[in-house]
Structure formats: C-alpha cells, structure tokens
Write a protein that holds these residues in place. Structure first.
Motif: not given
Length: 252
Positions: A49, A67, A69, A121, A125
C-alpha cells in the motif's frame, strides 16, 4: 503633538496587521499526500500500500502516519496502523500479524505492506500524514484495494496422469505397428504352395514319386499374418494331394 501620537499609533496597528496577514502563513505550509487510486491483488499475495508525501518542513519526531480501513460493505473507517518515531502494527483484528512498515520519512515514504491478502481485505485504505507545522493542504489520500480469488493452477500430478492416458495407448499402438513391419510377410507362390489334384508331375504316372523336401516350418509371424486363403492352402499341404482311385486300382 497629540495628533502625531495618534498617527504613530495608527501606523503601528497597520504594520502589525500587515505582518500577521503576510508573514504568518509562511510559517504554516501545506502538506500533500499521494496514493494510487486502485490496487488489485490475488488471494494470498503480498500487497504494498504505497503512500508518499511532500512537506516544506523537515520530518521530525512529531511527524505521524496513520492508516485506516473501511470495508467494502461500508461503515466507519477503522485505524489499524500508527507510526510516530516507530511503527505500531495492529495487535488484534483482521490485520494482526499481517502489516509491515515499509516507509522512510526522510524520503517522504509512508508505505506499508499487507501480507497474505484475503477477500475480506477488500475496501478503501486511507493514508494520513501529519508533520507539524505543516498541517494544512491534503494530508489524506485514499486507495481502493480489490482482492480476487487466485486462478486454479494445474498440478504436476494432474499433468502426469493426463499424459499417461494419452501416451500409453499411443505407445502400444506404435509397438504393434513396428512389430508388423519387422515381421517378414509370407511370400505367396501358388506354384510351390500346392497343386491341383489333377496335375501330374513327370514320374508320378509310373509310380515314381519325387522326393519331397522337408516342409519349412512356419514361424509365429507367418501364422499370424496368414490370410484365410493361405490357411486353406496350408491345410491342403498338410493333408497331401488326393490319390487317383483309378491309378490306385491299377497298382493292385
């Protein structure tokens, strides 16, 4: 005299406002954060990422990276990684043990890697960078990650079984054809193979039979390649030519 004092005070106020308006913004510069708009990966892959930032101020110990999500199904974003002088990976949740810090603040890098990506996942993000006094501008950037199932791979055992089913019959047929080519075919010779019962060879009419040579023994290849007509002739040779009844009576 009083008027001069008032004018001096007014000039001081104007100068102060001018300083605040033009000099204050120079101490607070914008920061810019950049990430790829989309990323694609297969299940089980390691995904980087990527996140880069530019700042007019040199990164210090006060710089932070976060970070977060947000699942593809929706919901509030959840912060799962934090950096401040050192990395703080998640200790619980779906990302536990699967996040690695790949950044370098001195080079403007704030990237992380996601290990063993799963279908859960999938989502958005967000990379957030703070580097005081640079706090304005675009400190956040978003990346949409799409994880798809990995295409099934053909195993070596499956290939070996498939080749066995194809090559084994072909090898057997090839060996049979080679065997038929190497075995000598029986030469057909009607004059030597057998003769008609009514034919009389010189000497037989007087009871003198020419010596009969030893019959050639047929090989396996000859018997295998023998036609139906050859089989009838072979049987006639075994039985021998029929005797003439009238000739037999005259001998008596």
């Amino acid at each position: 005299m009083r008027r001069l004092c008032q004018r001096s005070t007014t000039l001081d106020v104007v100068w102060l406002l001018y300083s605040v308006a033009f000099l204050a913004p120079s101490s607070v510069s914008p920061i810019s954060v950049t990430t790829p708009a989309e990323l694609h990966a297969s299940r089980g892959d390691s995904v980087t990422l990527s996140c880069t930032f530019t700042s007019t101020s040199r990164p210090t110990s006060k710089m932070t990276v976060d970070w977060s999500y947000r699942p593809q199904s929706g919901g509030p974003p959840q912060t799962f990684f934090h950096f401040s002088s050192r990395s703080f990976p998640p200790l619980e949740g779906q990302f536990m043990g699967r996040i690695r810090w790949q950044g370098s603040p001195a080079r403007g890098e704030a990237s992380i890697s996601l290990i063993n990506a799963t279908l859960k996942d999938n989502g958005t993000y967000t990379c957030s960078v703070r580097n005081p006094p640079d706090v304005h501008g675009s400190p956040n950037s978003h990346t949409v990650l799409t994880v798809t199932p990995k295409a099934p791979s053909v195993r070596f055992s499956d290939v070996a079984v498939l080749l066995g089913f194809i090559l084994l019959p072909s090898a057997i047929i090839t060996l049979i054809l080679i065997g038929r080519m190497l075995c000598p075919k029986k030469q057909r010779n009607q004059s030597k193979g057998y003769r008609s019962p009514i034919e009389v060879i010189e000497g037989e009419e007087y009871g003198i039979h020419p010596p009969v040579g030893k019959a050639k023994k047929n090989s396996c290849c000859d018997l295998y390649l023998m036609d139906s007509e050859d089989e009838d002739g072979y049987c006639d040779l075994k039985k021998g030519p029929p005797l003439d009844e009238g000739y037999a009576e005259s001998q008596c």
